[in-house]
Write a protein that holds these residues in place. Structure first.
Motif, PDB file in Angstrom:
ATOM      1  N   LEU A  51      46.588  72.616 -15.430  1.00 53.43           N
ATOM      2  CA  LEU A  51      47.350  71.861 -16.936  1.00 53.43           C
ATOM      3  C   LEU A  51      48.533  71.461 -16.574  1.00 53.43           C
ATOM      4  N   PRO A  52      48.756  70.353 -17.625  1.00 54.23           N
ATOM      5  CA  PRO A  52      49.710  69.218 -17.252  1.00 54.23           C
ATOM      6  C   PRO A  52      51.276  69.826 -17.045  1.00 54.23           C
ATOM      7  N   PRO A  53      52.117  69.582 -16.167  1.00 55.48           N
ATOM      8  CA  PRO A  53      53.256  70.218 -15.880  1.00 55.48           C
ATOM      9  C   PRO A  53      54.116  69.773 -17.108  1.00 55.48           C
ATOM     10  N   PRO A  54      55.173  70.440 -17.522  1.00 54.70           N
ATOM     11  CA  PRO A  54      55.491  71.797 -17.037  1.00 54.70           C
ATOM     12  C   PRO A  54      54.864  72.704 -17.866  1.00 54.70           C
ATOM     13  N   HIS A  55      53.960  72.551 -18.988  1.00 56.21           N
ATOM     14  CA  HIS A  55      53.330  73.823 -19.554  1.00 56.21           C
ATOM     15  C   HIS A  55      52.373  74.602 -18.653  1.00 56.21           C
ATOM     16  N   GLY A  56      51.717  74.014 -17.517  1.00 57.92           N
ATOM     17  CA  GLY A  56      50.907  75.008 -16.800  1.00 57.92           C
ATOM     18  C   GLY A  56      51.807  75.929 -15.895  1.00 57.92           C
ATOM     19  N   VAL A  57      52.954  75.287 -15.378  1.00 54.78           N
ATOM     20  CA  VAL A  57      53.892  76.331 -14.699  1.00 54.78           C
ATOM     21  C   VAL A  57      54.408  77.498 -15.507  1.00 54.78           C
ATOM     22  N   ALA A  58      54.628  76.990 -16.907  1.00 55.18           N
ATOM     23  CA  ALA A  58      55.223  78.090 -17.868  1.00 55.18           C
ATOM     24  C   ALA A  58      54.295  78.953 -18.180  1.00 55.18           C
ATOM     25  N   ILE A  59      52.972  78.401 -18.445  1.00 57.92           N
ATOM     26  CA  ILE A  59      51.785  79.272 -18.829  1.00 57.92           C
ATOM     27  C   ILE A  59      51.685  80.363 -17.823  1.00 57.92           C
ATOM     28  N   GLY A  60      51.313  79.795 -16.650  1.00 55.53           N
ATOM     29  CA  GLY A  60      50.922  80.484 -15.359  1.00 55.53           C
ATOM     30  C   GLY A  60      51.921  81.599 -15.106  1.00 55.53           C
ATOM     31  N   THR A  61      53.403  81.270 -14.886  1.00 60.65           N
ATOM     32  CA  THR A  61      54.571  81.934 -14.572  1.00 60.65           C
ATOM     33  C   THR A  61      54.684  82.957 -15.847  1.00 60.65           C
ATOM     34  N   GLY A  62      54.616  82.738 -17.063  1.00 59.83           N
ATOM     35  CA  GLY A  62      54.475  83.861 -18.070  1.00 59.83           C
ATOM     36  C   GLY A  62      53.416  84.752 -17.863  1.00 59.83           C
ATOM     37  N   PHE A  63      52.319  84.313 -17.767  1.00 59.05           N
ATOM     38  CA  PHE A  63      51.155  85.042 -17.440  1.00 59.05           C
ATOM     39  C   PHE A  63      51.295  86.085 -16.361  1.00 59.05           C
ATOM     40  N   TRP A  64      51.776  85.576 -15.277  1.00 59.47           N
ATOM     41  CA  TRP A  64      51.859  86.280 -14.053  1.00 59.47           C
ATOM     42  C   TRP A  64      52.938  87.368 -14.368  1.00 59.47           C
TER      43      TRP A  64
END
Length: 139
Positions: A51-64
């Motif tokens: 996913l494009p940054p920073p959305h991918g990091v935010a989604i991945g981190t929130g999910f994790w």
């Protein structure tokens, strides 16, 4: 006197077998825990990498974070864990962390958005949980 001792021994042996059966049944939760951990780790890596940054990091981190919180609550609520659980769990987390950083750092630096890096990387990151779940199920 010998008759009482043999009855006590038989009762104690029956109790040990009953407890062993209870521990075996009640400790199957860790199989589910590890499989969910592995699958969630793969999803997190895919979202960070594809996913494009920073959305991918935010989604991945929130999910994790939500997954780890849920798994932690699930683990604390369990009545039983097998002997050596702590050692096996720490080992699984350490192997996962090494693989995660081995996939994450080169991926973020040189392979952002490349499915050819992130899909196999997600599979590699999921392996400690999936293999751990398989081995635990066999115990």
């Amino acid at each position: 006197m010998g008759e009482y001792a043999s009855q006590d021994a038989a009762a104690a042996l029956a109790r040990v077998q009953e407890l062993d059966s209870t521990v075996r049944k009640s400790s199957k939760w860790y199989v589910r825990y590890q499989v969910l951990y592995g699958c969630a780790a793969a999803i997190m890596v895919l979202s960070i990498g594809l996913l494009p940054p920073p959305h991918g990091v935010a989604i991945g981190t929130g999910f994790w974070m939500a997954t780890v919180a849920g798994l932690s609550v699930y683990a604390v609520r369990q009545r039983v864990s097998r002997r050596g659980f702590g050692r096996r769990h720490v080992g699984m987390i350490m192997v996962w962390a090494l693989l995660y950083f081995a996939v994450l750092f080169p991926g973020v630096m040189w392979h952002q958005g490349a499915a050819s890096w992130w899909v196999p990387g997600a599979a590699v990151v999921a392996l400690p949980g999936l293999i751990g779940g398989y081995l635990e199920a066999r115990r």
